[in-house]
Design an enzyme around this catalytic site. Sequence first.
Site: not given
Ligand code: 13P
Length: 252
Positions: A10, A96, A174, A234-235
């Site tokens: 998140w 990360h 992202g 992520g998103g």
């Molecule tokens: P997104 O799915 O927003 O590209 O992010 C991936 C991420 O960094 C998960 O740790």
Amino acid sequence: MRKKIVAGNWKMNTTPAEGVELIKAVADLKKDVCPEVELIVAPPYTHLCCITEIAAKAGISVGSQNCAAEPAGAYTGEVSAKMISSLGVKYVILGHSERREYYGETSETLNAKLIQAYANGLTPIYCVGEKLDERESGKYFDVIRKQIEEVVFNLSSDQVSSLIIAYEPVWAIGTGKTATSDQAQEIHEFIRSVLNEKFGDLSQQVPILYGGSCNPSNAEEIFSKKDVDGGLIGGAALKAPDFISIAQKFPK
Ligand code: 13P
């Protein structure tokens, strides 16, 4: 058979109250996900207390997004692996690219954090991945090998037997620009071969997740590859229906 996993990172999003709503929504939809798929949510620290119980009742695992490199003491603003683990949290995301890039986390820091994680019963989700210039210059294999050798090679076989690795190309995080399934497979296979050099057949047991703009439209293609064992999202993890939809995209 390796575990299939979909984990939601998140990041620094949602208030605790919004986080409770989100985990409730995920819990309500979990029945639509095949029971062999493990769902993990990794909310901010501030949410862990109010989320773990709801998640546990629904059979959803919880992870934190980080932990301190030290066990306890005068480290203002840090949160120890022991504190996190005592809440019933099972996983911790470490390495990360946002932590490597914005908070200067090095292999040395990460070694210390992995020691703390294992010492307190947390399973690390260790992230690796190359930046855009490293991809374009063809250096990405070296970058990923280094991220594995400098950290994972310091673990015992016992520790590696519970480790999860996430491959997250920085240029895909992202950005809406996902790696192709062939690019993901190439690196996942490479990671497994590097693990094999040190840990032999154990390398076949380590789940390797793909992360970087993974969404309900591209997950099926990415998850169809033999060395891709799921996703670190992520998103799309901030919308319960999207997160659940991704978890439904494993090959039947
Ligand atoms: P997104 O799915 O927003 O590209 O992010 C991936 C991420 O960094 C998960 O740790």
